[in-house]
Design a protein around this motif. Sequence first.
Motif, PDB file in Angstrom:
ATOM      1  N   ALA A   6       2.538   1.749  -3.341  1.00  0.00           N
ATOM      2  CA  ALA A   6       1.476   2.398  -4.239  1.00  0.00           C
ATOM      3  C   ALA A   6       1.369   3.937  -4.127  1.00  0.00           C
ATOM      4  O   ALA A   6       1.551   4.489  -5.020  1.00  0.00           O
ATOM      5  CB  ALA A   6       0.160   1.687  -4.179  1.00  0.00           C
ATOM      6  N   MET A   7       1.300   4.504  -2.829  1.00  0.00           N
ATOM      7  CA  MET A   7       1.147   5.819  -2.396  1.00  0.00           C
ATOM      8  C   MET A   7       2.270   6.561  -3.115  1.00  0.00           C
ATOM      9  O   MET A   7       2.299   7.728  -3.683  1.00  0.00           O
ATOM     10  CB  MET A   7       0.892   5.891  -1.094  1.00  0.00           C
ATOM     11  N   GLY A  44       0.721  -1.033  -0.045  1.00  0.00           N
ATOM     12  CA  GLY A  44      -0.023  -0.084   0.037  1.00  0.00           C
ATOM     13  C   GLY A  44       0.915   1.210  -0.007  1.00  0.00           C
ATOM     14  O   GLY A  44       0.666   2.255  -0.696  1.00  0.00           O
ATOM     15  N   VAL A  45       1.921   1.173   0.875  1.00  0.00           N
ATOM     16  CA  VAL A  45       2.807   2.315   1.045  1.00  0.00           C
ATOM     17  C   VAL A  45       3.510   2.534  -0.212  1.00  0.00           C
ATOM     18  O   VAL A  45       3.427   3.729  -1.011  1.00  0.00           O
ATOM     19  CB  VAL A  45       3.734   2.206   2.400  1.00  0.00           C
TER      20      VAL A  45
END
Lengths: 348, 341
Positions: free
Chosen positions: A172-173, A169-170
């Motif tokens: 992707a950000m 997730g991190v």
Amino acid sequence: MTNRLDHTVHRVRTGRQRRSKQWTTIVTILCVLAMAVFMITLSIGQSVTPPSQVLRVLLGETVPGASFTVGHLRLPRAVISMLVGMSFGMAGVAFQIMLRNPLASPDIIGVSSGASAAAVFAIIMLNMSGSSVAFFAIFTGLLVALVVYALAFRHGGVTGTRLILVGIGVSAMIESVIVYLLSQAQSWDRQEAMRWLTGSVNSAQLDQAYPLLVSLCIFGGLLLSRARELDALRMGDDTAQALGVRTGMTRITVMVAAVGLIAVSVAITGPIAFVAFLSGPIAMRLIKNNGSLIIPAGLVGACLVMVGDYIGQFLLPSRYPVGVITGALGAPYLIYLIIRVNQKGSAL
Amino acid sequence: MNKHHTINSDALFRRNIFALVVAAAVLAALCFLSIAIGTRDVSWQEIVGALQGKMDTMGEASVTMRIPRTVLAVLAGSALGLSGAIMQSVTRNPLADPGILGVNIGAAFFVVIGLAWFGIDQLNSYIWLAILGAGSTALFVYLISSLGRGKSTPLKYALAGAATSVALSSFTMAVILPRNDIAGGAQSWQIGGVGGATFDSIQLILPFLLVGYFMSAIVARKLNVLALGEDIAAGLGEKVVWTRSMAWLSAVVLCGATTAICGPIGFVGLVIPHLCRLLVGVDNRWLLVFSALGGASLLLIADVLGRIISRPSELSVGVVTAFVGAPFFIWIVRRQRVKEL
């Protein structure tokens, strides 16, 4: 009685000697292989330069014709590839051992892309260059590692799977931040974009080797000094503690060292896809349980980047940055790993 | 008891209708914002004039330019929200999303191959390619995550999706890099956006989207039965395999057609169904409707934000949704019990 004890001592001793001998053999082979690849990339390209001339150029002589091709075109690429690959390999395997999961390599949990975003930000927005970019990247890489770790921390512990998912997730950000920053740059230069998204040694220069060497000495040395503790960590925190390892301190040291290695390299070549992820498991297959994985993984990483860059430069119909090649090589392995993950625990 | 039950479900129905009206009103308001806000400030008269079809002043002309992208944002957002909701229901995986599973990248990869190697440059033919790409990637990721001894877990899904995405974007770059003639569009195939929308391109994907909406409407009730467990669903006379294939197909058509003109947009399909589930519960008939409305709203918000944040230039929707969606993804991961992961 004493006879039996002697016998056991003898067996343990010979076993240890055999293992360390095997380790030395494999590391020697890897060294020779890396040097061979290095020499090949120097002597064979669009044109072939005989090794004797390559050696003369390396020794500082001026050889008409060869000086330019070898000294200016090939040498910077080869040197930077080797050093960067080594840094990625060592840092990757340190993370994988520390978190006891082959998927927990810095390029999957977002540390590499964090450092990359920091480098892009420093260069485009703050007009920094040189070592200040590297420091900024190290700082951000550490921050990302801490944030991922903190976000994955729940109910008094961090499980490998949660850490990896939070990391995905991190990253992707962060990748969307990189794209935003690049779109803010004066012109959207495709080569630049490729460098910061998948990694490339196209802009390698020989003087970039100094920061890499310094980081390998400081951070690599720090990692090697913790090699024994890391080995103990592979057996689990409790066992490691029982063996007298200060697990908290070791983790912090290893994390700082590994992030340092990653960030300095990323500031120069961008996050070369999957090298950190692939080197550890390959080294593991070669070394088995015969000793520390850090140096072998570094050598494997160096070979991967050099070979990847060579393939991207000369063996395909058109030229590709090294990150595209390692990305295409690494993804099938990742898929294989996922298929296997349930069949055998998630140990490296 | 029975009466009590009826009252309860009546109340629930009324509450959901109320929520639906509110959601539709929010969407309408966002549409208005999307038309009114942009690089150029426009007056009320100009907005009204443009909506009546006038193109006399600069303001009216720029408002007219914003209409198609607003329409596209609504259509694409609702398609992505729907397809995410369906994927989450079918896979029973809270992390399912066309972006995370790599389906959008797969669609983009097929389109790029079509452009580069087969000389396909008509939008109507690469919609088919995008749908084919989305479908085969979805199948591939599903197969990988269910291979091996254990059953497929959200973790394996997400990882298989991430690995496939990296591989496919490497391949996409490998196809694009040597081709200067198509490289101009390379950026748009990595980051999705609605900026280049025209009514012509919208018209081309509209039939596909309508088919997708229609199929998901049929599938909604069946998904409720499927949620009881495959054995019970089969016992109730539901054709499980048929339902699952229908559901996958509708999800794939929706996100494939969207990707064909917007490029890969992630996280809309992840965030929206979760929020809607908090709002209306797990009944798929409501959930799908709200996911469509919610997806459209989120994409409009992201598009408007993208226009405001980096004035006078614009920020692609894909970047904004990743920034909004990734923290949400992490939140879901943290909420899950470790065992389930």
